[in-house]
Design an enzyme around this catalytic site. Structure first.
Site, short mmCIF file in Angstrom:
data_model
loop_
_atom_site.label_atom_id
_atom_site.label_comp_id
_atom_site.label_asym_id
_atom_site.label_seq_id
_atom_site.Cartn_x
_atom_site.Cartn_y
_atom_site.Cartn_z
CG ASN A 55 -8.64 2.43 0.02
OD1 ASN A 55 -8.43 3.48 -0.58
ND2 ASN A 55 -8.38 1.25 -0.52
CD1 TRP A 100 -16.96 12.53 -19.21
CD2 TRP A 100 -17.60 11.15 -17.57
NE1 TRP A 100 -15.88 11.77 -18.87
CE2 TRP A 100 -16.23 10.91 -17.87
CE3 TRP A 100 -18.21 10.39 -16.58
CZ2 TRP A 100 -15.48 9.94 -17.20
CZ3 TRP A 100 -17.46 9.43 -15.90
CH2 TRP A 100 -16.11 9.22 -16.22
CD1 TRP A 160 -12.46 10.92 -14.74
CD2 TRP A 160 -11.30 12.09 -13.24
NE1 TRP A 160 -11.40 11.51 -15.40
CE2 TRP A 160 -10.67 12.23 -14.50
CE3 TRP A 160 -10.74 12.74 -12.14
CZ2 TRP A 160 -9.51 12.98 -14.69
CZ3 TRP A 160 -9.58 13.50 -12.32
CH2 TRP A 160 -8.98 13.62 -13.58
CD GLU A 219 -2.78 -1.10 -0.16
OE1 GLU A 219 -3.31 -0.04 -0.53
OE2 GLU A 219 -2.85 -2.16 -0.81
CD1 TRP A 255 -11.07 10.85 -6.67
CD2 TRP A 255 -12.97 10.22 -7.66
NE1 TRP A 255 -12.08 11.00 -5.75
CE2 TRP A 255 -13.26 10.62 -6.33
CE3 TRP A 255 -14.01 9.79 -8.47
CZ2 TRP A 255 -14.55 10.59 -5.81
CZ3 TRP A 255 -15.30 9.75 -7.95
CH2 TRP A 255 -15.56 10.15 -6.64
CD1 TRP A 280 -1.15 -0.44 -4.10
CD2 TRP A 280 -1.55 0.68 -5.97
NE1 TRP A 280 -1.60 -1.34 -5.04
CE2 TRP A 280 -1.85 -0.68 -6.20
CE3 TRP A 280 -1.72 1.59 -7.01
CZ2 TRP A 280 -2.31 -1.14 -7.43
CZ3 TRP A 280 -2.19 1.13 -8.25
CH2 TRP A 280 -2.48 -0.22 -8.44
#
Length: 471
Positions: free
Chosen positions: A340, A304, A358, A273, A381, A276
């Protein structure tokens, strides 16, 4: 003795602070400086929740400095002008700071360093926030990574974590004063953030305590429990990392010290993690436009939807009629944080079921999260929307009902943040619109149907993705 300015930014700690240590190692008396210049952040000036945290973190840093005989010199205005003014006032010969990686800040810092050096001032920057700086890892072709797994595999082959260093026991007193913290306008005038501080302790001491609590508690079982919403199964270190109240390498050292056959899988899962987080900064550095634009330009053609103000506000305030989505957004509103796994569900509902761009979600998170980090927020996102690096496949649409049944099986998370549903039978709490009589009887003020029907929203999203050529 010579003196140097140490310019604090997103490195609000005294231990493991390379810029502070560099100034001390060079034999300088240290003048700790913070400059409030939100206009220099470009279109991503810190949001309200970040500012509320920053106010308390700066107070904690100043207190830590005063305990060592120093204090934080705070100024407000253009960074270059304020540094030049302080250099003139103090006769300091150098400025040290730790690097940031947001595009607007990188451009500013490059110009600032060039200008100061041109004026004969030593201006040095250090790595105070990452295990690997964005330019240190590349593919065999010398290109930036766009997929996490090979990025992390390469990182692990070059794994060499710098040593942890304690805070200096004492510092000299700066012979210059600054602005009062309360004049920077960081703390909200209306105390909407009061609920935050039941959950958080900003500052270096709070970060250390959070790490200790994690190691003593949630680390055991982290790999399996990090996705469960009904318990504290994560470290809760993200805001402390964002504000630099703890260095990532100190976390690594603390975890490695507890290595054992039983702990290995959980430690490796947590280090991944952290990986990331590194990957997010790698992406933002190499693809700076992605804070507002799709990394994959194919999705520029995506249709969208244009949300009404009412529907967007219903999502923001947790009134979508989908309990797990509403629970997450209410947790965010009351605590400045969201689990999360729930972030992914909430984002998927906005981007795919509602088909809202987004960027709308990224902006809302930016203003309301205490751990609002431009690199992580952008990557997260775009991952959910399917438009970014290592993105979820376009056809992956989180089903919020099955997700809540799997990761909140007793609906404890839902019941905590959507308490009007607590009187419903367990099964009805996951999809109350399927039990209209129970909903009308026990939660008459809760939306009768979801803002967007799950099946219809999914089908419309998949059709729109296919029209872009994604399918």
């Amino acid at each position: 003795m010579s003196s140097a300015l140490v310019w604090f930014r997103r490195d609000l700690r005294l231990a493991d602070n390379p810029a502070l240590q560099a100034a001390l190692d060079a034999g300088h008396d240290v003048i700790p400086v913070y400059i409030h210049a939100p206009s220099e952040e470009g279109e991503w000036a810190p949001g309200a929740a970040s500012n509320a945290w920053l106010h308390r973190s700066l107070a904690a840093l100043d207190s830590d400095l005063r305990a060592r005989g120093s204090h934080l010199v705070m100024r407000q205005g253009g960074s270059l002008a304020m540094l030049q003014s302080l250099l003139a006032e103090t006769g300091a010969a150098a400025v040290f700071w730790n690097r940031r990686y947001e595009p607007a800040i990188q451009s500013r810092d490059t110009l600032l360093k060039r200008t100061l050096r041109g004026q004969g001032i030593q201006a040095d920057s250090c790595n105070g926030s990452l295990l690997f700086e964005p330019w240190q890892l590349a593919t065999q072709q010398g290109q930036p990574y766009k997929v996490f797994t090979p990025f992390w595999r390469n990182a692990l082959t070059r794994w060499k974590v710098q040593p942890a260093r304690d805070a200096p026991p004492g510092l000299s007193a700066p012979r210059v004063e600054g602005a009062r913290l309360d004049t920077l306008g960081l703390a909200p005038k209306v105390r909407w953030d009061a609920g935050f501080w039941q959950h958080w302790q900003p500052g270096e001491a709070g970060a250390r305590e959070a790490l200790e609590v994690f190691i003593d508690g949630a680390l055991a079982g982290y790999r399996q429990q990090r996705d469960l919403m009904d318990r504290v199964g994560t470290s809760l270190l993200s805001p402390h990392l964002h504000f630099g109240e703890i260095a990532p390498w100190r976390i690594v050292h603390a975890l490695e010290a507890g290595r054992s056959a039983a702990a290995d899988a959980d430690i490796d899962a947590y280090l991944r993690e952290l990986g990331w987080r590194e990957f997010a900064h790698h992406l933002l550095h190499h693809f700076p436009a992605t804070a507002g634009e799709n990394l994959n330009p194919r999705f520029d053609r995506f249709a969208w939807a244009t949300p009404s103000a009412a529907s967007l506000q219903a999502w923001q305030r947790g009134r979508t009629g989908v309990p797990i989505v509403d629970a997450g957004l209410r947790e965010l509103w009351h605590t400045g944080y969201m689990h999360n796994r729930v972030r992914m569900i909430v984002a998927s509902y906005l981007c795919k079921h509602m088909r809202v761009h987004w960027r709308e979600g990224a902006r809302w998170f930016w203003d309301t999260l205490v751990d609002a980090d431009l690199a992580n927020n952008t990557m997260g996102w775009q991952w959910v929307a399917g438009t970014g690096a290592d993105a979820a496949p376009y056809f992956r649409v989180f089903n919020p009902v099955t997700q809540s049944e799997k990761f909140d099986p007793q609906a404890r998370y839902i019941s905590r943040w959507v308490p009007e549903l607590e009187a419903l039978p367990l099964k009805a709490r996951f999809a109350p619109w399927q039990h209209p009589h129970l909903l009308a009887e026990h939660a008459p003020d809760y939306p009768r149907v979801p803002l967007v029907d799950l099946a219809a929203g999914r089908d419309a999203a998949l059709a729109a993705y296919r029209r872009t050529g994604a399918g």
